[in-house]
Scaffold this motif. Structure first.
Motif, PDB file in Angstrom:
ATOM      1  N   ALA A  17     -18.794   8.221 118.543  1.00 23.70           N
ATOM      2  CA  ALA A  17     -18.885   8.710 117.168  1.00 23.70           C
ATOM      3  C   ALA A  17     -18.202  10.063 117.014  1.00 23.70           C
ATOM      4  O   ALA A  17     -17.671  10.367 115.953  1.00 23.70           O
ATOM      5  CB  ALA A  17     -20.338   8.796 116.728  1.00 23.70           C
ATOM      6  N   TRP A  20     -14.705   9.376 116.201  1.00 26.81           N
ATOM      7  CA  TRP A  20     -14.613   8.833 114.842  1.00 26.81           C
ATOM      8  C   TRP A  20     -14.791   9.937 113.809  1.00 26.81           C
ATOM      9  O   TRP A  20     -14.030  10.040 112.846  1.00 26.81           O
ATOM     10  CB  TRP A  20     -15.647   7.726 114.651  1.00 26.81           C
ATOM     11  N   ARG A 111     -19.226  -1.421 108.715  1.00 25.79           N
ATOM     12  CA  ARG A 111     -18.181  -1.062 109.673  1.00 25.79           C
ATOM     13  C   ARG A 111     -16.867  -0.924 108.915  1.00 25.79           C
ATOM     14  O   ARG A 111     -16.252  -1.910 108.551  1.00 25.79           O
ATOM     15  CB  ARG A 111     -18.012  -2.142 110.738  1.00 25.79           C
ATOM     16  N   GLN A 115     -13.999   2.867 111.760  1.00 25.28           N
ATOM     17  CA  GLN A 115     -15.139   2.620 112.642  1.00 25.28           C
ATOM     18  C   GLN A 115     -14.859   1.448 113.582  1.00 25.28           C
ATOM     19  O   GLN A 115     -15.219   1.492 114.752  1.00 25.28           O
ATOM     20  CB  GLN A 115     -16.397   2.307 111.828  1.00 25.28           C
ATOM     21  N   ASP A 122     -22.632   1.575 111.117  1.00 27.72           N
ATOM     22  CA  ASP A 122     -23.754   2.310 110.555  1.00 27.72           C
ATOM     23  C   ASP A 122     -24.841   1.319 110.168  1.00 27.72           C
ATOM     24  O   ASP A 122     -24.548   0.192 109.766  1.00 27.72           O
ATOM     25  CB  ASP A 122     -23.351   3.073 109.283  1.00 27.72           C
ATOM     26  N   GLY A 138     -22.818   6.011 113.255  1.00 27.25           N
ATOM     27  CA  GLY A 138     -22.137   6.140 114.539  1.00 27.25           C
ATOM     28  C   GLY A 138     -22.778   5.406 115.690  1.00 27.25           C
ATOM     29  O   GLY A 138     -22.723   5.881 116.821  1.00 27.25           O
TER      30      GLY A 138
END
Length: 163
Positions: A17, A20, A111, A115, A122, A138
């Motif tokens: 995460a 990301w 997603r 992601q 999430d 994440g």
């Protein structure tokens, strides 16, 4: 949950995460910093002091894009117990959100395209509360799917009308 209150949540987001979140920050900050530099070069007579200010601003944008996700990773936590789903967020002000199992109305996973590149998702838990949904961001996409299935099963088995 104990009778004395919630303990701090134990789980962090997936370590991927951070990458990301960094990518998301960079998608915001690079154009912002670039716009400041282009505006300085095209629309001013280029005084030196303004050039230094623009350079500091651009560097600050990039530093923020690298530092903020790492700080969030250190602070943000989530947990699911038999009684509730709860999260904690925030660097200066810690914000806790708690959803009792009996109040959960929906469990969603999401997603986005970025992601998916990082293998993340999430989970959003929605209640009838005016405070809004709880989002656990994440997570590894397998964990997110398992968590959504667990919460769905758990809330169906919990007495109450979810209102």
């Amino acid at each position: 949950m104990s009778a004395t209150g919630l303990r701090p949540p134990r789980h962090r987001a997936d370590p991927r995460a951070v990458a990301w979140w960094t990518a998301r920050w960079l998608m915001l900050m690079v154009p912002l910093a670039g716009a400041a530099v282009v505006a300085y070069l095209l629309f001013t007579v280029r005084p030196g002091w303004l050039g230094v200010l623009v350079a500091v601003f651009a560097a600050g944008c990039l530093v923020l894009a690298v530092v903020a996700p790492r700080m969030s990773y250190r602070v943000e936590r989530w947990e699911v117990t038999d009684d509730a789903v709860y999260t904690r967020r925030g660097l200066l002000t810690h914000t806790w959100k708690v959803a009792p199992m009996s109040r959960i109305q929906r469990v969603d996973t999401a997603r986005g395209p970025v992601q998916r590149l990082f293998g993340l998702a999430d989970v959003t838990v929605t209640t009838a509360s005016s405070a809004g949904a709880i989002t656990i961001a994440g997570l590894g996409h397998e964990l997110a799917a398992d968590l959504a299935a667990h919460l769905t099963t758990r809330t169906q088995a919990t007495p109450g009308d979810a209102t």
